[in-house]
Design an enzyme around this catalytic site. Structure first.
Site, PDB file in Angstrom:
ATOM      1  N   ASP A 217       0.872  -1.193   0.000  1.00  0.00           N
ATOM      2  CA  ASP A 217       0.000   0.000   0.000  1.00  0.00           C
ATOM      3  C   ASP A 217       0.898   1.229   0.000  1.00  0.00           C
ATOM      4  O   ASP A 217       2.038   1.156  -0.443  1.00  0.00           O
ATOM      5  CB  ASP A 217      -0.954  -0.040   1.199  1.00  0.00           C
ATOM      6  CG  ASP A 217      -2.284   0.644   0.904  1.00  0.00           C
ATOM      7  OD1 ASP A 217      -2.265   1.843   0.574  1.00  0.00           O
ATOM      8  OD2 ASP A 217      -3.339  -0.006   0.998  1.00  0.00           O
ATOM      9  N   HIS A 240       2.241   1.907  -3.159  1.00  0.00           N
ATOM     10  CA  HIS A 240       1.288   2.827  -3.792  1.00  0.00           C
ATOM     11  C   HIS A 240       1.758   4.276  -3.768  1.00  0.00           C
ATOM     12  O   HIS A 240       0.985   5.176  -4.061  1.00  0.00           O
ATOM     13  CB  HIS A 240      -0.080   2.708  -3.112  1.00  0.00           C
ATOM     14  CG  HIS A 240      -0.749   1.387  -3.342  1.00  0.00           C
ATOM     15  ND1 HIS A 240      -2.023   1.102  -2.887  1.00  0.00           N
ATOM     16  CD2 HIS A 240      -0.323   0.269  -3.976  1.00  0.00           C
ATOM     17  CE1 HIS A 240      -2.344  -0.142  -3.222  1.00  0.00           C
ATOM     18  NE2 HIS A 240      -1.320  -0.661  -3.887  1.00  0.00           N
TER      19      HIS A 240
END
Length: 396
Positions: A217, A240
């Site tokens: 993430d 991310h």
């Protein structure tokens, strides 16, 4: 007279020794019953060592060396003095059962004034949690433990810590002040859901300098209420990207103010420098945010402002975000984009972005469908230096 002076000198030495003793007590977790066999739950031993150090006057040290297994641990303050945890030779592994933590973080430090953690490896043992049906997918939120949770800690220093395989966020900084994180490592597979490397919320005066983050993430995410945050020399990927937000999901969120992200390198990430807010949000604000001197290596969305952030369609479709974004700088950002649309500045029609400055940007796309482009909505950025692709080459 001479004997009196000698006696006085000895008294000073004894007092100094006493004071030094108060300020240099060492508490070894092994003396509190830890087995260090990597199989036995040693959480009580860690809590016991903490309790003794916390109650003792002066600046105390907790030592842990070896391989330990532990369930949920709460290091509760306030304490009588600052505490240092020396963990250079420690590997602490969490219980694998994600339900054993009952929705609580794995290791929590709460209401401590003066905390230093030197070294240590925290292994969240999260593989079983990542495989839970729909957990972290399609908007389903599972109450899984973060590896490390710092709540209302002031004067926090984390140096040379390795954090891996968390069941959820690797580290959460919540309601903290005066935080320094240096030489921090996260090493987790890129498909591990909801495993932010560091998440910071409602905290001020936070510095992250020197970090290598591989996760599933955001490498670094900043929530509401963060002020005076400096992120530098972070390598990110897989992951991310480096994110401000998401903002505006909940009522009464606090403003974001004064964020600097610089001298970072992102490789193979889904996003680069990103700001994200929810549509249909309550009124909010984020200002004075700067991304500088960043290298993008094959990043899908190198520069992204997304005020329609709506994962898994969990939002009020068509309702504009009311989080006002202003004072945003993108400077000296270079490298390659894995998508044709290398820059997306999509602001809210209700509160268009103000004070967006783009300076010396060069993002290259080598796909067969032509060079990189950018798109803009509800923003008129100021351009200085050379910007490639041309800012707002398309308007949506």
């Amino acid at each position: 007279m001479k004997s009196i002076l000698i006696q006085a000198a000895w008294l000073c030495i004894l007092l100094a020794s006493f004071v030094t003793g108060l300020h240099a007590a060492i508490f070894d977790v092994m003396k509190f019953g830890a087995k260090a066999d990597g199989k036995t739950d040693d959480s009580k031993a860690f809590v016991g060592a903490w309790g003794a150090a916390c109650k003792a006057a002066g600046a105390n040290t907790i030592t842990a060396a070896g391989k330990y297994m532990a369930g949920s641990i709460l290091f509760q303050g306030p304490c009588k003095g600052p505490i240092t945890i020396e963990a250079h030779k420690m590997i602490l592994t969490a219980l694998s059962d994600p339900y054993a933590f009952k929705g609580q973080p794995w290791v929590t430090f709460s209401r401590v004034n003066g905390l230093t953690i030197n070294g240590g490896t925290f292994d969240g043992n999260g593989a079983a949690a990542w495989k839970l049906p729909n957990c972290g997918k399609k908007g389903n939120v599972c109450r899984l433990p973060a590896n490390l949770y710092f709540n209302a800690v002031t004067g926090l220093k984390i140096i040379g810590l390795t954090n891996k395989n968390s069941k959820q966020f690797h580290m959460t900084i919540a309601g903290c002040k005066d935080v320094t994180i240096q030489n921090y490592t996260v090493d987790t597979p890129g498909d591990a859901p909801n495993t932010d490397g560091v998440h910071i919320g409602k905290s001020s005066k936070v510095s992250i300098t020197g970090a290598s983050i591989k996760t599933g993430d955001d490498c670094v995410s900043l929530g509401d209420g963060v002020q005076d945050v400096h992120v530098e020399k972070v390598t990110c990927g897989p992951g991310h990207g480096l994110a401000i937000g998401s903002l505006g999901k909940y009522p009464n969120e606090k403003p974001v103010l004064g964020i600097t992200v610089k001298n970072c390198t992102l490789t193979g990430t889904t996003n680069g420098a990103r700001i994200k807010t929810w549509p249909g949000s309550p009124v909010g604000s984020a200002s004075n945010m700067h991304f500088e001197d960043i290298i993008m290596n094959n990043v899908t969305n190198p520069i992204l402002i997304d005020q329609q952030y709506c994962p898994w369609n969990q939002c009020k479709a068509g309702a504009p975000s009311k989080v006002k974004l202003s004072g945003i700088g993108f400077k000296n950002i270079k490298g390659t984009s894995s998508s044709k649309e290398a820059m997306k500045i999509h602001c809210s029609p209700a509160v268009p972005c103000q004070g967006v400055i783009m300076n010396d940007i060069n993002l290259v796309y080598k796909g067969k469908d032509g060079p990189a482009v950018s798109s803009c909505t509800n923003v008129k950025p100021s351009i200085t230096g050379k910007v490639v692709p041309a800012a707002c080459s398309t308007h949506k």
